[in-house]
Design a protein around this motif. Structure first.
Motif, short mmCIF file in Angstrom:
data_model
loop_
_atom_site.label_atom_id
_atom_site.label_comp_id
_atom_site.label_asym_id
_atom_site.label_seq_id
_atom_site.Cartn_x
_atom_site.Cartn_y
_atom_site.Cartn_z
N LEU A 30 1.95 -13.05 -11.60
CA LEU A 30 3.17 -13.82 -11.85
C LEU A 30 2.87 -15.31 -11.94
O LEU A 30 3.39 -16.02 -12.80
CB LEU A 30 4.19 -13.58 -10.73
N VAL A 31 2.03 -15.78 -11.03
CA VAL A 31 1.69 -17.21 -10.99
C VAL A 31 1.03 -17.62 -12.30
O VAL A 31 1.37 -18.63 -12.91
CB VAL A 31 0.75 -17.51 -9.80
N ILE B 82 -0.69 -4.16 -3.15
CA ILE B 82 0.11 -4.23 -4.37
C ILE B 82 0.61 -5.65 -4.61
O ILE B 82 0.55 -6.17 -5.73
CB ILE B 82 1.34 -3.27 -4.27
N GLY B 83 1.06 -6.30 -3.53
CA GLY B 83 1.71 -7.60 -3.66
C GLY B 83 0.79 -8.72 -4.09
O GLY B 83 1.16 -9.52 -4.96
N ALA B 84 -0.39 -8.80 -3.50
CA ALA B 84 -1.27 -9.94 -3.77
C ALA B 84 -1.66 -10.05 -5.25
O ALA B 84 -1.46 -11.09 -5.88
CB ALA B 84 -2.48 -9.89 -2.86
N THR C 227 12.61 -7.50 11.45
CA THR C 227 11.67 -6.62 10.74
C THR C 227 10.33 -6.56 11.48
O THR C 227 9.72 -5.51 11.55
CB THR C 227 11.41 -7.07 9.29
N VAL C 228 9.91 -7.71 12.05
CA VAL C 228 8.65 -7.71 12.80
C VAL C 228 8.77 -6.76 13.99
O VAL C 228 7.83 -6.04 14.33
CB VAL C 228 8.29 -9.15 13.26
N CYS C 229 9.96 -6.74 14.62
CA CYS C 229 10.14 -5.88 15.80
C CYS C 229 9.99 -4.40 15.47
O CYS C 229 9.49 -3.64 16.28
CB CYS C 229 11.51 -6.12 16.42
N VAL C 230 10.41 -3.98 14.29
CA VAL C 230 10.32 -2.54 14.00
C VAL C 230 9.10 -2.16 13.17
O VAL C 230 8.61 -1.04 13.28
CB VAL C 230 11.58 -1.99 13.29
N ALA C 231 8.57 -3.10 12.35
CA ALA C 231 7.51 -2.69 11.43
C ALA C 231 6.24 -3.52 11.56
O ALA C 231 5.30 -3.32 10.81
CB ALA C 231 8.02 -2.77 9.99
N GLY C 232 6.19 -4.44 12.52
CA GLY C 232 5.02 -5.30 12.63
C GLY C 232 5.05 -6.34 11.52
O GLY C 232 6.07 -6.58 10.90
N ILE C 233 3.90 -6.96 11.27
CA ILE C 233 3.83 -8.03 10.27
C ILE C 233 3.55 -7.41 8.89
O ILE C 233 2.46 -6.94 8.61
CB ILE C 233 2.76 -9.07 10.66
N VAL C 234 4.59 -7.40 8.05
CA VAL C 234 4.45 -6.86 6.69
C VAL C 234 4.50 -8.04 5.73
O VAL C 234 5.53 -8.72 5.62
CB VAL C 234 5.58 -5.86 6.37
N GLY C 235 3.41 -8.30 5.06
CA GLY C 235 3.32 -9.49 4.21
C GLY C 235 3.75 -9.22 2.78
O GLY C 235 3.98 -8.08 2.38
N TRP C 236 3.87 -10.29 2.01
CA TRP C 236 4.03 -10.27 0.56
C TRP C 236 5.40 -9.90 0.04
O TRP C 236 5.80 -10.31 -1.04
CB TRP C 236 2.96 -9.38 -0.11
N ILE D 225 -3.15 11.59 5.90
CA ILE D 225 -3.40 10.30 6.53
C ILE D 225 -2.25 9.35 6.24
O ILE D 225 -1.78 9.23 5.11
CB ILE D 225 -4.72 9.71 6.00
N GLU D 226 -1.80 8.69 7.27
CA GLU D 226 -0.72 7.72 7.16
C GLU D 226 -1.35 6.34 6.90
O GLU D 226 -2.16 5.86 7.68
CB GLU D 226 0.07 7.73 8.47
N ILE D 227 -0.97 5.73 5.75
CA ILE D 227 -1.55 4.43 5.41
C ILE D 227 -0.63 3.33 5.94
O ILE D 227 0.58 3.39 5.71
CB ILE D 227 -1.70 4.30 3.88
N PRO D 228 -1.18 2.32 6.68
CA PRO D 228 -0.30 1.28 7.22
C PRO D 228 0.48 0.56 6.11
O PRO D 228 -0.07 0.20 5.07
CB PRO D 228 -1.27 0.33 7.91
N LEU D 229 1.76 0.31 6.39
CA LEU D 229 2.66 -0.30 5.41
C LEU D 229 2.18 -1.68 4.97
O LEU D 229 2.14 -1.98 3.77
CB LEU D 229 4.05 -0.39 6.05
N GLY D 230 1.79 -2.52 5.96
CA GLY D 230 1.37 -3.88 5.65
C GLY D 230 0.16 -3.91 4.72
O GLY D 230 0.02 -4.79 3.87
N VAL D 231 -0.73 -2.93 4.89
CA VAL D 231 -1.92 -2.86 4.04
C VAL D 231 -1.50 -2.59 2.60
O VAL D 231 -1.95 -3.24 1.65
CB VAL D 231 -2.86 -1.74 4.53
N MET D 232 -0.57 -1.64 2.44
CA MET D 232 -0.17 -1.26 1.07
C MET D 232 0.61 -2.37 0.38
O MET D 232 0.41 -2.62 -0.81
CB MET D 232 0.64 0.03 1.11
#
Lengths: 336, 344
Positions: free
Chosen positions: B334-335, B326-328, B261-270, B315-322
């Motif tokens: 949840l915690v 949402i995730g954080a 996944t890192v190879c195709v989409a970079g570092i996507v967190g969460w 404008i294309e919003i970077p996936l990792g940012v989105m």
């Protein structure tokens, strides 16, 4: 009242005396700060967008005054053709380590030119004569050159450039005639690797060259990033890319084969002279003429552009270019 | 250990819910085909899909848009979502730690470092992927070793060690960028690390799919034995599992999936942290069901986010940012809901 008047007179006289003695003077830069400069500016450091700032100085024929070199990531061939000595000058900044402020102080510059506020503040705090040049709106270049003319004691040259700027644009407007909105081709200037239109100034030079920029939405941000599908949806009739490598990538991309510009062979590489023409550069009048020549080739011939280029670099940079060099500038950056 | 209080989902109920989410994913994939900046009606999309075009020029463009732009991008988003989520769930099980995830263990940063190093040396694509895998493996191995040297039972220890590794590999990435040729390689590495699905093509989809499908299949086949690991090493061994071998296989699979996944989409967190928790909350602990659910929900999440990223505006919003935006906050919610005693 009269004593106040007398005091003002005294100060004025004192100021005049100091100027006459060749000591120093105060100018107001484009950010409204007062900067004290020596009467004669001989040693200049350019900080930030070095090639852009160097271009302004080239236009006064002041290549010899620049005391710093070009950061590796900004170095372009024609900077060294216009100012060969740059190769021997110390490099004062890099994208990874920032500004070498101690080296700048050590060079004892008479003037430091910058284009951003934080760098100016930092250098001013060290007692350096930092002057901020602002180029937000397209025609700010005229105010910028006028200020620089006053600073360098080259008012005539500055007036000459401003006059040329207006005349060149007027000439293009006349040749272009009135172009119906519907007859303006859709144009996209793109940094293809990033899928970004990197500079707002293209929203100015594309319509001045008789095109319709597909990214023109009245935005205030410098750049806009979009998807490949958006590019296909815009279906530009003229596509301008940042370097020759990008032109090859576009040609090899099967998903772009139906895009009008690709189908009709109207993919062009932005020329690269003192700086990339498509971005902010002193060569902007040439940008408009070049863009007009690719958007409306029936109205603007290649020879017309070449002779204009030759005249421009001779008149302002005091450099005469060969036909090969002109072709090389027009071919654009070799790319990465 | 318990991750979350499992809802008393009856078997039939769980299966029904799974069917619903699978149908939702199918529906979203179809809807995504009709979404985008290029104006195509639903009818035109369906016609193109079943190959009943009229052969016109706009028809050719519609084909390009559907088959070469949208479909590869959708496939890549699905693979990235499913891959990161399954990998996250696998790490959480194998380390018996609800906070383990590809980003928090340093795997993403490690893979990023491996790949940037390969790009610096101008290695071919396959070597870049292999280097990403090795880098990710080194990071997770180092995090785990460091955590096991710290004699502490706290779940936070592994996460802290992972963050240390992540910071270390981020620094190494900076070092690679520092020595890279600024005109040539630096730009390539920087764009690549930023990560985006904006140009995802068939090759990207295949790059992501191969390790995700293979790794997912291995993990699915081993799902019952893996679930034993959650009981603790002694109990798992007593029940006949080869704990060490099992753990190595799981880590290899999860890391290969993350690296892809890192190879195709970079570092996507969460994604890898959030989705397994939601899956467990909704589907309970039955290994097979929760794994399918994790993959489905992960694919739904990333595909949904990417749909917004690519079609909301010019404008294309970077996936990792989105995913982070949402995730954080959602994870924090949840915690807090799960009460702190489960996190000792």
């Amino acid at each position: 009242m009269s004593s106040q008047l007398a005091r003002i007179l005294c100060i004025a006289l004192a100021l005049l005396a100091s100027v006459a003695a060749g000591e120093c003077r105060t100018i107001v830069d484009m950010d409204g700060r007062s900067v004290t400069l020596p009467e004669k500016v001989a040693r200049i450091v350019t900080v930030g967008p070095v090639p852009v700032l160097n271009g302004f100085l080239f236009a006064f024929g002041r290549q010899q005054s620049i005391v710093n070199g070009l950061p590796r990531e900004l170095a372009r061939k024609y900077q060294f053709i216009f100012a060969p000595d740059l190769a021997k000058k110390p490099i004062l900044q890099s994208s990874s380590s920032g500004l070498a402020v101690e080296d700048i102080v050590g060079l004892r510059p008479d003037l430091v030119l910058t284009m951003d506020r934080s760098a100016t503040d930092r250098l001013s705090a060290l007692g350096l004569p930092a002057v901020l040049l602002n180029w937000r709106e397209p025609e700010d270049i005229k105010a910028l050159m006028t200020l620089l003319g006053a600073i360098l004691d080259e008012k005539k040259a500055a007036e000459d450039y401003v006059r040329y700027f207006d005349e060149a644009l007027a000439r293009i407007r006349t040749t272009l005639g009135s172009v119906d909105e519907s007859r303006r081709p859709r144009v996209l200037y793109v940094n293809y690797r990033r899928l970004t239109q990197p500079h707002r100034i293209a929203e100015w030079w594309i319509p001045h060259a008789g095109g319709r920029s597909v990214t023109s939405d009245g935005r205030s941000e410098e750049s806009v990033t979009f998807s490949l599908e958006q590019l296909i949806a815009w279906n530009p009739e003229v596509l301008i890319v940042a370097d020759r490598g990008e032109a090859e990538l576009v040609a090899a991309e099967p998903r772009l084969r139906d895009v009008s510009a690709v189908r009709s062979g109207r993919v062009h590489v932005a020329p690269a002279g003192a700086h990339l023409w498509a971005n902010r550069t002193i060569e902007q009048p040439l940008t408009v003429l070049w863009a007009a020549s690719i958007i409306h080739p029936e109205k603007f011939s290649g020879t017309m552009l070449e002779s204009e280029m030759s005249a421009f670099y001779e008149r302002f940079f005091h450099v005469s270019l060969s036909k090969e060099q002109i072709d090389e500038i027009l071919a654009g950056s070799a790319g990465r | 250990m318990r991750f979350w209080r499992a809802p008393p989902a009856a078997d039939g109920e769980g299966r029904g819910l799974l069917l619903v989410s699978a149908l939702a994913l199918g529906a979203l994939i179809l809807a995504s085909l009709a979404l985008g900046r290029y104006p195509l009606s639903l009818g035109a999309v369906v016609e193109t899909l079943i190959g009943r075009g009229n052969g016109s020029e706009s028809d050719a463009t519609a084909q390009t848009i559907i088959f070469m732009v949208r479909l590869p991008r959708i496939a890549t988003a699905v693979m990235v979502g499913a891959g990161l989520s399954i990998a996250g769930a696998a790490y959480q099980t194998v380390f018996r730690n609800p906070m383990a995830s590809p980003s928090l263990l340093g795997v993403s940063a490690g893979a990023g470092f491996g790949a940037s190093l390969a790009l610096l040396l101008h290695l071919p694509t396959i070597a870049v992927e292999a280097a990403a895998f090795v880098g990710g493996l080194a990071a997770v191995g180092a995090s785990y070793l460091a955590a096991s040297r710290v004699k502490s039972q706290s779940l936070i220890t592994l996460v802290l060690c992972g963050m240390v590794m992540s910071a270390l590999f981020q620094a190494l990435i900076s070092l690679v960028k520092y020595v890279a040729d600024p005109v040539d390689t630096l730009a390539t590495i920087t764009f690549w690390l930023m990560g985006s699905l904006a140009k995802a093509n068939g090759a990207d989809a295949a790059t992501a799919a191969a390790p995700v499908v293979l790794g997912g299949a291995v993990l699915f086949a081993l799902r019952w034995r893996i679930s034993l690991l959650a009981l603790g090493d002694h109990e798992a061994a007593a029940l006949g599992a080869d704990v060490v071998r099992l753990r190595i296989i799981v880590i290899l699979c999860a890391t290969a999936m993350t690296a892809a996944t890192v190879c195709v989409a970079g570092i996507v967190g969460w994604v890898g942290l959030l989705v397994p928790h939601i899956a467990r909350m909704l589907f309970g602990m039955e290994p097979g069901r929760v794994m399918v659910a994790t993959a489905t929900l992960g694919a739904l999440f990333v595909l949904g986010v990417d749909d917004v990223a690519r079609s909301a505006s010019i404008i294309e919003i970077p996936l990792g940012v989105m995913t982070a935006v949402i995730g954080a906050p959602f994870f924090l919610f949840l915690v807090i809901r799960a009460r702190s005693e489960q996190w000792s």
